[in-house]
Write an enzyme that holds these catalytic residues in place. Sequence first.
Site, PDB file in Angstrom:
ATOM      1  N   CYS A 134      24.784  45.638  -3.853  1.00 26.27           N
ATOM      2  CA  CYS A 134      23.700  46.606  -3.615  1.00 26.27           C
ATOM      3  C   CYS A 134      23.839  47.243  -2.234  1.00 26.27           C
ATOM      4  O   CYS A 134      23.557  46.599  -1.221  1.00 26.27           O
ATOM      5  CB  CYS A 134      22.353  45.900  -3.749  1.00 26.27           C
ATOM      6  SG  CYS A 134      20.962  46.971  -3.377  1.00 26.27           S
ATOM      7  N   CYS A 137      20.467  47.701  -0.319  1.00 23.85           N
ATOM      8  CA  CYS A 137      19.914  46.456   0.233  1.00 23.85           C
ATOM      9  C   CYS A 137      20.709  45.996   1.459  1.00 23.85           C
ATOM     10  O   CYS A 137      20.137  45.531   2.437  1.00 23.85           O
ATOM     11  CB  CYS A 137      19.958  45.324  -0.787  1.00 23.85           C
ATOM     12  SG  CYS A 137      19.630  45.791  -2.470  1.00 23.85           S
ATOM     13  N   ASP A 138      22.023  46.077   1.395  1.00 21.95           N
ATOM     14  CA  ASP A 138      22.857  45.383   2.379  1.00 21.95           C
ATOM     15  C   ASP A 138      23.703  46.272   3.282  1.00 21.95           C
ATOM     16  O   ASP A 138      24.307  45.773   4.231  1.00 21.95           O
ATOM     17  CB  ASP A 138      23.813  44.403   1.647  1.00 21.95           C
ATOM     18  CG  ASP A 138      23.047  43.362   0.854  1.00 21.95           C
ATOM     19  OD1 ASP A 138      21.935  43.008   1.286  1.00 21.95           O
ATOM     20  OD2 ASP A 138      23.547  42.915  -0.184  1.00 21.95           O
TER      21      ASP A 138
END
Length: 314
Positions: A134, A137-138
Amino acid sequence: MDNVYDVIIIGAGPAGLSAGLYAGRSLLKTLIIEKITEGGQIVSSSIIENYPGSIEDESGFSLIERMVNQVKSFNTEIVKDNIIEIDLSSNIKKIKCLKETYYAESIILALGASPRKIGCKGEEDYIGKGVSFCATCDGAFFRGLDIYVIGGGDSAVEEALFLTKFGKKVTIVHRRDTLRATKNLQRRAFNHEKIDFIWDSVVEEVKGDGLEANGLVLRNIKTGELTEIKASEEDKAIGIFVFIGLDPNTGILEDKIDMKNGYVIGDEDMKTNIEGVFVAGDCKYKSIRQVVTAVSDGAIAAINAEKFLDTKKE
Ligand code: NAP
């Protein structure tokens, strides 16, 4: 009984939410059961450019947030629960979850799909320590580092473009020498000064120091040659983002419904081989998987569930 619904929708991704909107708006007693959080795959998309009417800087998260609010405004309930067992065989379908058991006159399966793993040595060890599925997200964890994106489809190229915000350089590693992604994404990636490509290669191993990933072993599938990529002395770490396709979340349905390659078979009305059971979105056996096709499936499934319920009452 309170827990008998006209329609139970399994999954609150775009397909499930669209079905929930149509069913709720038709005044059907509707429940959506979601295992983790609303949105499914799409919440990890950093930018949505091809959903008609998207607002400026639309992300998967913002789109889903608006869909959820709209669905709730039509009295469709959404619960978070984990399905243990599902019985589609009787007239009233039974869904046994961890917290509660629910019953429904009709079911819409909108279970979605999950990111596929490479399955190579070291991958599992470094998930959350350099290996990610992701970018939204990261991505920020890899600011200023070299980032490797594995895959050649829409997800890989779209997320590689997004990751240029953070990475010193973003290298797309693809197993062929032609990308699968749409031409517009390809053009943008080829023209991007921060994006490089490694062709005809697959990941054999993710390496690291136990705490973070710091290398990759690649195998050229044409020559068999192995190449090791290492983080520079000063960086000490790299980011590895895997976008090599999806696997349907249909394990719970095994031997209960007609499937092909793990995807539920449905017709153009989203009807499955079981009366009163419909399918929508990425878990359906079909060729095009987009948010716009998922919401279309969801709407069609809900309209046909309503027709089914009407004939049942006659
Ligand atoms: P995908 O279209 O299935 O592409 C997967 C990519 O990973 C392909 O390039 C494939 O190579 C490669 N691959 C598969 N298995 C591999 C392995 N074991 N090792 C290395 N590489 C491997 O998956 P996706 O990009 O996640 O997209 C899923 C669906 O969502 C698609 O229908 C896509 O169009 C859609 N999507 C749409 C958008 C958008 O419209 N903006 C954005 C994201 C996703 P080959 O090319 O050689 O098969």
